[in-house]
Design a protein around this motif. Structure first.
Motif, PDB file in Angstrom:
ATOM      1  N   THR A 111       0.696  -1.192   0.079  1.00 43.60           N
ATOM      2  CA  THR A 111      -0.219  -0.090   0.014  1.00 43.60           C
ATOM      3  C   THR A 111       0.914   1.235  -0.029  1.00 43.60           C
ATOM      4  OG1 THR A 111      -1.564  -1.242   1.201  1.00 43.60           O
ATOM      5  CG2 THR A 111      -1.743   1.257   1.170  1.00 43.60           C
ATOM      6  N   ARG A 112       0.515   2.305  -0.733  1.00 40.61           N
ATOM      7  CA  ARG A 112       1.246   3.395  -0.876  1.00 40.61           C
ATOM      8  C   ARG A 112       0.291   4.523  -0.480  1.00 40.61           C
ATOM      9  NH1 ARG A 112       4.256   0.127  -0.442  1.00 40.61           N
ATOM     10  NH2 ARG A 112       6.220  -0.271  -1.233  1.00 40.61           N
ATOM     11  N   LEU A 113       0.744   5.673  -0.137  1.00 37.78           N
ATOM     12  CA  LEU A 113      -0.145   6.931   0.136  1.00 37.78           C
ATOM     13  C   LEU A 113       0.468   8.035  -0.356  1.00 37.78           C
ATOM     14  CD1 LEU A 113      -0.841   6.508   4.035  1.00 37.78           C
ATOM     15  CD2 LEU A 113      -2.184   5.375   2.286  1.00 37.78           C
ATOM     16  N   ARG A 114      -0.383   8.890  -0.865  1.00 36.06           N
ATOM     17  CA  ARG A 114       0.008  10.311  -1.387  1.00 36.06           C
ATOM     18  C   ARG A 114      -0.532  11.292  -0.817  1.00 36.06           C
ATOM     19  NH1 ARG A 114       0.234   9.607  -7.750  1.00 36.06           N
ATOM     20  NH2 ARG A 114      -2.206   9.672  -7.423  1.00 36.06           N
ATOM     21  N   GLY A 115       0.134  12.508  -0.574  1.00 38.65           N
ATOM     22  CA  GLY A 115      -0.357  13.652  -0.114  1.00 38.65           C
ATOM     23  C   GLY A 115      -0.912  13.408   1.401  1.00 38.65           C
ATOM     24  N   VAL A 116       0.030  13.198   2.281  1.00 39.88           N
ATOM     25  CA  VAL A 116      -0.428  12.598   3.727  1.00 39.88           C
ATOM     26  C   VAL A 116      -0.549  13.891   4.428  1.00 39.88           C
ATOM     27  CG1 VAL A 116       0.109  11.127   5.527  1.00 39.88           C
ATOM     28  CG2 VAL A 116       0.649  10.273   3.425  1.00 39.88           C
ATOM     29  N   ARG A 117      -1.424  14.119   5.460  1.00 47.57           N
ATOM     30  CA  ARG A 117      -1.564  15.220   6.318  1.00 47.57           C
ATOM     31  C   ARG A 117      -1.997  14.614   7.630  1.00 47.57           C
ATOM     32  NH1 ARG A 117      -4.554  20.584   4.913  1.00 47.57           N
ATOM     33  NH2 ARG A 117      -6.404  19.042   4.378  1.00 47.57           N
ATOM     34  N   ILE A 118      -1.290  14.765   8.814  1.00 53.03           N
ATOM     35  CA  ILE A 118      -1.653  14.135  10.119  1.00 53.03           C
ATOM     36  C   ILE A 118      -1.903  15.479  11.010  1.00 53.03           C
ATOM     37  CG2 ILE A 118      -0.898  12.893  11.970  1.00 53.03           C
ATOM     38  CD1 ILE A 118       0.901  11.070  10.215  1.00 53.03           C
ATOM     39  N   PHE A 119      -2.991  15.297  11.536  1.00 53.49           N
ATOM     40  CA  PHE A 119      -3.430  16.340  12.236  1.00 53.49           C
ATOM     41  C   PHE A 119      -3.301  15.753  13.696  1.00 53.49           C
ATOM     42  CE2 PHE A 119      -5.900  17.055   8.493  1.00 53.49           C
ATOM     43  CZ  PHE A 119      -5.754  18.609   8.319  1.00 53.49           C
ATOM     44  N   GLU A 120      -2.002  16.290  14.383  1.00 52.85           N
ATOM     45  CA  GLU A 120      -1.702  15.887  15.803  1.00 52.85           C
ATOM     46  C   GLU A 120      -2.464  16.708  16.588  1.00 52.85           C
ATOM     47  OE1 GLU A 120       2.729  14.412  14.462  1.00 52.85           O
ATOM     48  OE2 GLU A 120       2.554  16.452  15.135  1.00 52.85           O
ATOM     49  N   ARG A 121      -3.317  15.908  17.707  1.00 55.06           N
ATOM     50  CA  ARG A 121      -4.216  16.650  18.543  1.00 55.06           C
ATOM     51  C   ARG A 121      -3.848  16.211  20.056  1.00 55.06           C
ATOM     52  NH1 ARG A 121     -10.245  16.366  16.620  1.00 55.06           N
ATOM     53  NH2 ARG A 121      -9.938  13.977  17.210  1.00 55.06           N
ATOM     54  N   ASP A 122      -4.187  17.034  20.943  1.00 54.31           N
ATOM     55  CA  ASP A 122      -3.806  16.853  22.395  1.00 54.31           C
ATOM     56  C   ASP A 122      -5.178  17.058  23.022  1.00 54.31           C
ATOM     57  OD1 ASP A 122      -2.994  16.119  24.813  1.00 54.31           O
ATOM     58  OD2 ASP A 122      -1.671  17.986  25.033  1.00 54.31           O
ATOM     59  N   GLY A 123      -5.834  16.161  23.613  1.00 62.04           N
ATOM     60  CA  GLY A 123      -7.187  16.570  24.133  1.00 62.04           C
ATOM     61  C   GLY A 123      -8.101  17.277  23.213  1.00 62.04           C
ATOM     62  N   GLY A 124      -8.007  16.937  22.010  1.00 61.54           N
ATOM     63  CA  GLY A 124      -9.067  17.390  20.952  1.00 61.54           C
ATOM     64  C   GLY A 124      -8.633  18.977  20.487  1.00 61.54           C
ATOM     65  N   ARG A 125      -7.390  19.351  20.979  1.00 64.07           N
ATOM     66  CA  ARG A 125      -7.000  20.546  20.427  1.00 64.07           C
ATOM     67  C   ARG A 125      -5.642  20.431  19.551  1.00 64.07           C
ATOM     68  NH1 ARG A 125      -2.677  23.869  22.139  1.00 64.07           N
ATOM     69  NH2 ARG A 125      -1.919  22.237  23.763  1.00 64.07           N
ATOM     70  N   LEU A 126      -5.910  20.988  18.174  1.00 65.27           N
ATOM     71  CA  LEU A 126      -4.850  20.776  17.218  1.00 65.27           C
ATOM     72  C   LEU A 126      -3.712  21.589  17.820  1.00 65.27           C
ATOM     73  CD1 LEU A 126      -4.334  19.980  14.424  1.00 65.27           C
ATOM     74  CD2 LEU A 126      -5.136  22.285  13.663  1.00 65.27           C
ATOM     75  N   VAL A 127      -2.534  20.469  17.787  1.00 67.82           N
ATOM     76  CA  VAL A 127      -1.020  21.037  18.089  1.00 67.82           C
ATOM     77  C   VAL A 127      -0.183  21.222  16.905  1.00 67.82           C
ATOM     78  CG1 VAL A 127       0.917  20.299  19.426  1.00 67.82           C
ATOM     79  CG2 VAL A 127      -1.366  19.579  20.237  1.00 67.82           C
ATOM     80  N   SER A 128      -0.286  20.355  16.176  1.00 66.14           N
ATOM     81  CA  SER A 128       0.569  20.490  14.949  1.00 66.14           C
ATOM     82  C   SER A 128      -0.097  19.794  13.755  1.00 66.14           C
ATOM     83  CB  SER A 128       2.034  19.970  15.245  1.00 66.14           C
ATOM     84  OG  SER A 128       1.965  18.740  15.448  1.00 66.14           O
ATOM     85  N   ILE A 129       0.602  19.968  12.552  1.00 67.54           N
ATOM     86  CA  ILE A 129       0.184  19.338  11.184  1.00 67.54           C
ATOM     87  C   ILE A 129       1.331  18.872  10.728  1.00 67.54           C
ATOM     88  CG2 ILE A 129      -0.960  19.638   8.994  1.00 67.54           C
ATOM     89  CD1 ILE A 129      -2.624  22.000  10.141  1.00 67.54           C
TER      90      ILE A 129
END
Length: 365
Positions: A180-198
């Motif tokens: 399997t290969r992914l393209r255009g990946v974005r991970i929305f890193e959250r802490d307690g429902g609050r967005l920390v980083s992308i």
């Protein structure tokens, strides 16, 4: 000995089968012509709204939509063809002549049943080889608003997967298992429902029980800074099937491909009841053509001059349409999980087979 034969005679069997097939396919052609015209009138505005689309696009839509209409209304045509055939035979006293010669009701019905078995087999092959491909292409074309279809077919687009508190988006996912290969990946890193980083990456691929990203960059929401993240290992315990099998439609897959998708989803712990019902219905659906002569046989028996021939034809039509209602209802219940998949696909067929046999035996008595 005459009563033990499957057919009353070879000549009579060919005569009835030919009459049945000609009427069934004539009715199918008429239905398809009318329904395709109405469907095209309703959709032509959307097709021509895309810049560059013209008459060629309309004809392309017809070639993709036509197999779906044929597959859907073939059993209806077989039902109507059965009724027209039996009403004609009854009006001309041909059924009475056959019974007077010693033919049983089952022998009179046998040529139509054998012909309908051929129709069911043809329908199954047609669905597997033509309908699933046209459905997949038409859905992709409609998703693109009747514009250019992306060239890489078999790729799942705009997939969202949850990893704990984080959200993962892939613009495209393809392949199977470790390939399997992914393209255009974005991970929305959250802490307690609050967005920390992308975390953004051009590509991703499985590595062990996690995913290795390439040329990744991290955007910190708090500081507003963009930094190079290298090739991090992320999303542990997220299986490849969660990306590639995010949306599986039974209408777009052949029997073998759907079984493979069900196995992959089941291994990933995803619910597969609706897909299994669709898999069984791919077999039971074409076989509905075999039921139509049985359900419409009520129009074959009884004296035409009794004045009840029209009533018998209506009863046969009601039985046939009741089967389609029950079939759609059972499949909907299977998709909701209220019915087991096997029961959802086969219960209407078995029920109306018994009803048809009861009507036929009663008619013979």
């Amino acid at each position: 000995m005459y009563m033990l034969r499957f057919f009353p005679s070879r000549t009579l069997a060919l005569y009835m089968a030919r009459m049945f097939l000609l009427r069934s396919f004539a009715i199918l052609a008429a239905l398809v012509l009318v329904l395709q015209t109405l469907d095209l009138l309703g959709e032509s505005g959307n097709i021509l709204a895309h810049p560059g689309n013209g008459d060629a696009a309309l004809w392309h839509y017809v070639t993709l939509r036509l197999p779906q209409i044929v597959a859907r209304f073939l059993p209806f045509s077989v039902l109507l063809g059965t009724l027209v055939t039996f009403v004609t035979l009854n009006q001309n006293s041909e059924v009475i002549s056959m019974k007077a010669a010693g033919a049983s009701a089952h022998q009179i019905l046998a040529p139509l049943v054998v012909a309908s078995i051929g129709i069911a087999a043809t329908s199954f092959v047609f669905n597997e080889r033509v309908v699933v491909r046209s459905t997949e292409t038409l859905n992709a074309w409609q998703d693109a608003d009747y514009g250019a279809i992306p060239p890489d077919r078999g790729i799942v687009r705009n997939v969202w997967v949850r990893d704990g508190d984080d959200l993962i988006e892939a613009q495209a996912a393809g392949g199977r298992g470790s390939g399997t290969r992914l393209r255009g990946v974005r991970i929305f890193e959250r802490d307690g429902g609050r967005l920390v980083s992308i975390l953004r990456a051009d590509r991703g691929q499985p590595e062990g029980d996690a995913w290795r990203l390439s040329t990744a960059r991290r955007f910190d929401v708090t500081t507003g800074k963009l930094s190079d993240a290298g090739s991090p290992l992320v999303a542990k315990e997220v299986k490849p099937e969660q990306f590639t099998l995010a949306s599986v439609s039974p209408d777009e897959k052949s029997l073998g491909a759907l079984r493979l998708a069900i196995a992959d989803l089941s291994a990933a712990g995803r619910p597969v009841g609706a897909l299994e019902a669709g898999w069984w219905h791919k077999i039971a659906g074409p076989l509905s053509s075999i039921l139509m002569p049985l359900l419409g046989s009520v129009a074959a028996f009884g004296l035409a001059r009794s004045g009840l021939l029209f009533v018998r034809a209506v009863i046969g039509m009601v039985l046939g349409f009741a089967y389609f209602v029950a079939d759609n209802f059972a499949l909907a219940m299977g998709n909701l999980g209220a019915y087991p998949p096997f029961l959802a696909a086969w219960a209407p067929f078995i029920l109306f087979f018994l009803i048809g046999e009861a009507v036929l035996i009663r008619s013979e008595e």
